[in-house]
Scaffold this active site. Structure first.
Site, PDB file in Angstrom:
ATOM      1  N   PRO A   2      32.644  28.413 -27.767  1.00 54.27           N
ATOM      2  CA  PRO A   2      33.972  27.823 -27.521  1.00 54.27           C
ATOM      3  C   PRO A   2      34.488  28.204 -26.141  1.00 54.27           C
ATOM      4  O   PRO A   2      34.350  29.351 -25.723  1.00 54.27           O
ATOM      5  CB  PRO A   2      34.860  28.428 -28.603  1.00 54.27           C
ATOM      6  CG  PRO A   2      33.987  29.244 -29.478  1.00 54.27           C
ATOM      7  CD  PRO A   2      32.658  29.414 -28.822  1.00 54.27           C
ATOM      8  N   GLU A   3      35.034  27.230 -25.438  1.00 55.66           N
ATOM      9  CA  GLU A   3      35.606  27.474 -24.118  1.00 55.66           C
ATOM     10  C   GLU A   3      37.128  27.492 -24.240  1.00 55.66           C
ATOM     11  O   GLU A   3      37.671  27.288 -25.322  1.00 55.66           O
ATOM     12  CB  GLU A   3      35.158  26.370 -23.156  1.00 55.66           C
ATOM     13  CG  GLU A   3      33.652  26.314 -22.931  1.00 55.66           C
ATOM     14  CD  GLU A   3      33.141  27.475 -22.091  1.00 55.66           C
ATOM     15  OE1 GLU A   3      33.960  28.199 -21.495  1.00 55.66           O
ATOM     16  OE2 GLU A   3      31.912  27.655 -22.042  1.00 55.66           O
TER      17      GLU A   3
END
Ligand SMILES: [Zn+2]
Length: 282
Positions: A2-3
């Protein structure tokens, strides 16, 4: 992994379930995450009110009524899921449709359950007493790309005398947090700057364009709920739709949406770079 936009999407998904609510019960099924949960983790949270749910870089911060903070990181494969009245909830991690990887379950005072699922267990939860910004994981983080301290002057200053390619500088978490590979590629396209350009060669006008492009790219990704890659769904299970809006990322050999030239790929610092040879000439 996840960014920043995915983590922000998760924050927005969890906030209605957690903000203004107390922890009625905290179930720890597995405490050996990336780091072991602190001793007495469940007891410390029990009865505490969540005053707000914030984010710093890729950390979620639940501000507690005691002045302490519950710090949460999704790691590589972590996700949260909101359910109701102790039922397991409707949505599951894409690659983990079983509840076998449900390690922590928060039972909130509104009857909702917030479940942390993490097959690879690189995620972590921390109970932080006192100011979280002095915590070792947060104290030395670079500016947030969507906050005022990431601006043209700042980017101009940190690119001076730097021989690294501009893309690698944008992805350096010691310079600015949360600009991962997808977003660096897309922002450079938007600013019409070739990813291989030496950072020190960036002009002031290009620095301004890059700041605007990084912000616009991240905002767009947040608005559409993050980019759905294999490992990620939002807190409510809804997929992200940013992927359909990508201009260059993983589009090698396909026509540029702006000019029709074929998108090219190369490797920089072990990461894939995508750019349009026409729009990003220099
Ligand atoms: Zn183009």
């Amino acid at each position: 992994m996840p960014e920043l936009p995915e983590v922000e999407t998760v924050r927005r998904g969890l906030a209605p379930a957690m903000e203004g609510e107390r922890f009625d019960k905290v179930e720890v099924r597995r405490g050996d995450l990336r780091w072991p949960l602190p001793r007495g983790f469940a007891q410390k949270l029990h009865g505490k009110l969540v005053e707000g749910l914030g984010r710093r870089a890729k950390y979620l911060l639940a501000d507690l009524s005691s002045g302490d903070v519950l710090l949460m990181h999704l790691g590589m494969s972590g996700s949260f899921r909101v359910g109701k009245n102790s039922t397991p909830g409707t949505y599951y991690h894409e690659r983990s449709k079983s509840t076998a990887h449900d390690h922590i379950v928060f039972h909130m005072s509104n009857g909702k359950t917030v479940t942390f699922n993490d097959p690879r267990r690189f995620g972590s939860l921390h109970y932080v007493e006192g100011d979280p910004l002095t915590h070792k994981l947060l104290a030395r983080l670079a500016p947030e790309p969507l906050e005022a301290d990431f601006n043209t002057d700042y980017l101009w200053r940190i690119t001076r005398k730097r021989r690294v390619p501009i893309k690698q500088l944008l992805m350096d978490g010691h310079r600015v947090v949360g600009v991962g590979n997808i977003y660096a590629n897309e922002a450079l396209f938007r600013a019409r700057v070739k990813p291989t350009r030496r950072a020190s060669g960036i002009t002031q006008a290009e620095a301004a364009a890059l700041v605007r492009a990084v912000r616009a790219t991240l905002r767009m990704a947040i608005r559409v709920g993050g980019t759905t890659l294999r490992d990620y769904v939002g807190a409510d299970g809804a997929p992200g739709y940013f992927r359909q809006r990508l201009h260059v990322y993983e589009r090698e050999g396909r026509a540029c949406r702006r000019c029709g030239a074929l998108i090219r790929q190369l490797t920089q610092g072990h990461r894939s770079t995508y750019y349009c040879p026409q729009c990003q000439k220099s």
